[in-house]
Scaffold this active site. Sequence first.
Site, PDB file in Angstrom:
ATOM      1  N   GLY A 199       1.296  -9.834   4.477  1.00  0.00           N
ATOM      2  CA  GLY A 199       2.372  -9.316   5.051  1.00  0.00           C
ATOM      3  C   GLY A 199       1.960  -8.786   6.463  1.00  0.00           C
ATOM      4  O   GLY A 199       1.884  -9.733   7.554  1.00  0.00           O
ATOM      5  N   ASP A 206       0.836  -1.191   0.115  1.00  0.00           N
ATOM      6  CA  ASP A 206       0.019  -0.078   0.036  1.00  0.00           C
ATOM      7  C   ASP A 206       0.950   1.147  -0.184  1.00  0.00           C
ATOM      8  O   ASP A 206       0.724   2.092  -0.832  1.00  0.00           O
ATOM      9  CB  ASP A 206      -0.816  -0.180   1.450  1.00  0.00           C
ATOM     10  CG  ASP A 206      -2.094   0.874   1.172  1.00  0.00           C
ATOM     11  OD1 ASP A 206      -2.575   1.415   2.299  1.00  0.00           O
ATOM     12  OD2 ASP A 206      -2.672   1.012   0.078  1.00  0.00           O
TER      13      ASP A 206
HETATM   14  N1  APR Z   1       5.063  -5.052  -4.935  1.00  0.00           N
HETATM   15  C1  APR Z   1       4.261  -5.964  -4.688  1.00  0.00           C
HETATM   16  N2  APR Z   1       4.111  -6.892  -3.490  1.00  0.00           N
HETATM   17  C2  APR Z   1       4.748  -6.313  -2.294  1.00  0.00           C
HETATM   18  C3  APR Z   1       5.359  -4.907  -2.337  1.00  0.00           C
HETATM   19  C4  APR Z   1       5.512  -4.228  -3.667  1.00  0.00           C
HETATM   20  N3  APR Z   1       6.068  -3.248  -4.103  1.00  0.00           N
HETATM   21  N4  APR Z   1       5.595  -4.315  -1.281  1.00  0.00           N
HETATM   22  C5  APR Z   1       5.241  -5.242  -0.467  1.00  0.00           C
HETATM   23  N5  APR Z   1       4.710  -6.427  -1.208  1.00  0.00           N
HETATM   24  C6  APR Z   1       4.045  -7.605  -0.585  1.00  0.00           C
HETATM   25  C7  APR Z   1       4.527  -8.033   0.685  1.00  0.00           C
HETATM   26  O1  APR Z   1       5.730  -8.741   0.667  1.00  0.00           O
HETATM   27  C8  APR Z   1       3.332  -9.115   1.024  1.00  0.00           C
HETATM   28  O2  APR Z   1       3.675 -10.316   0.509  1.00  0.00           O
HETATM   29  O3  APR Z   1       2.643  -7.490  -0.334  1.00  0.00           O
HETATM   30  C9  APR Z   1       2.200  -8.468   0.423  1.00  0.00           C
HETATM   31  C10 APR Z   1       1.028  -7.965   1.216  1.00  0.00           C
HETATM   32  O4  APR Z   1       1.805  -7.245   2.554  1.00  0.00           O
HETATM   33  P1  APR Z   1       1.383  -5.841   3.138  1.00  0.00           P
HETATM   34  O5  APR Z   1       1.673  -4.819   2.316  1.00  0.00           O
HETATM   35  O6  APR Z   1       2.043  -5.949   4.361  1.00  0.00           O
HETATM   36  O7  APR Z   1      -0.173  -5.891   3.083  1.00  0.00           O
HETATM   37  P2  APR Z   1      -1.194  -6.609   4.335  1.00  0.00           P
HETATM   38  O8  APR Z   1      -0.622  -8.254   4.959  1.00  0.00           O
HETATM   39  O9  APR Z   1      -2.505  -6.871   3.732  1.00  0.00           O
HETATM   40  O10 APR Z   1      -1.502  -5.753   5.177  1.00  0.00           O
HETATM   41  C11 APR Z   1      -2.034  -4.448   5.187  1.00  0.00           C
HETATM   42  O11 APR Z   1      -0.309  -3.037   5.925  1.00  0.00           O
HETATM   43  O12 APR Z   1       0.608  -1.494   4.662  1.00  0.00           O
HETATM   44  C12 APR Z   1      -0.185  -1.724   5.761  1.00  0.00           C
HETATM   45  O13 APR Z   1      -1.976  -0.040   4.930  1.00  0.00           O
HETATM   46  C13 APR Z   1      -1.653  -1.302   5.117  1.00  0.00           C
HETATM   47  O14 APR Z   1      -2.644  -1.266   7.218  1.00  0.00           O
HETATM   48  C14 APR Z   1      -2.438  -2.233   5.871  1.00  0.00           C
HETATM   49  C15 APR Z   1      -1.629  -3.524   6.111  1.00  0.00           C
END
Ligand code: APR
Length: 166
Positions: free
Chosen positions: A121, A34
Amino acid sequence: MVTIEVVLGDITTENVDAVVTAANESLLGGGGVDGAIHRAAGSRLAEAGAAVGPCSPGQAVATPAFDLDPPVRYVIHTVGPVWEGGDAGEADVLASCYRRSLRVADELGVRSIAFPAIATGVYGFPSEQAAKIAVATLRSTPTAVERIRLVAFDEATRDHLRAALR
Ligand code: APR
């Protein structure tokens, strides 16, 4: 007929009609994927998110993609489940993220879409189980989308997604 591909990379470089972000309920941006999408799209993305948020877990809502380059048309914001051990309906909420993102994509005439590994994540959803849910849901949801790209940010996630596709 929809094709589903698994790729290893940064979703902000995807050249598709819509990119899905793993948001939080505020849609104001955060960390992880995000954060990367909000940084690439610019501050207007959070403004647009604020105007259509909040978004409940399992729901999906679209905004323009603003400064994303390649020129993606839409960001589809979906909120995954926070992993609580697996007995709190997390699997159904995650499936809903993928299903409703496709429904929003269909409403917008999107033909190609990129998904991150939603909820695996910060939200702690086990990657292998999440990959199986993602693929099973995408395969079982009727859609006019022709090309789905599952973008893994690490090799373990990529391998789980590949295994789920087999
Ligand atoms: N491109 C693709 N995938 C990515 C990228 C990127 N640039 N950056 C991170 N990821 C991957 C992570 O490695 C993970 O496998 O996206 C997946 C989801 O991880 P998160 O981004 O942490 O999302 P999530 O687990 O759904 O948690 C959401 O985290 O960032 C905050 O605002 C968001 O509060 C929300 C929570």
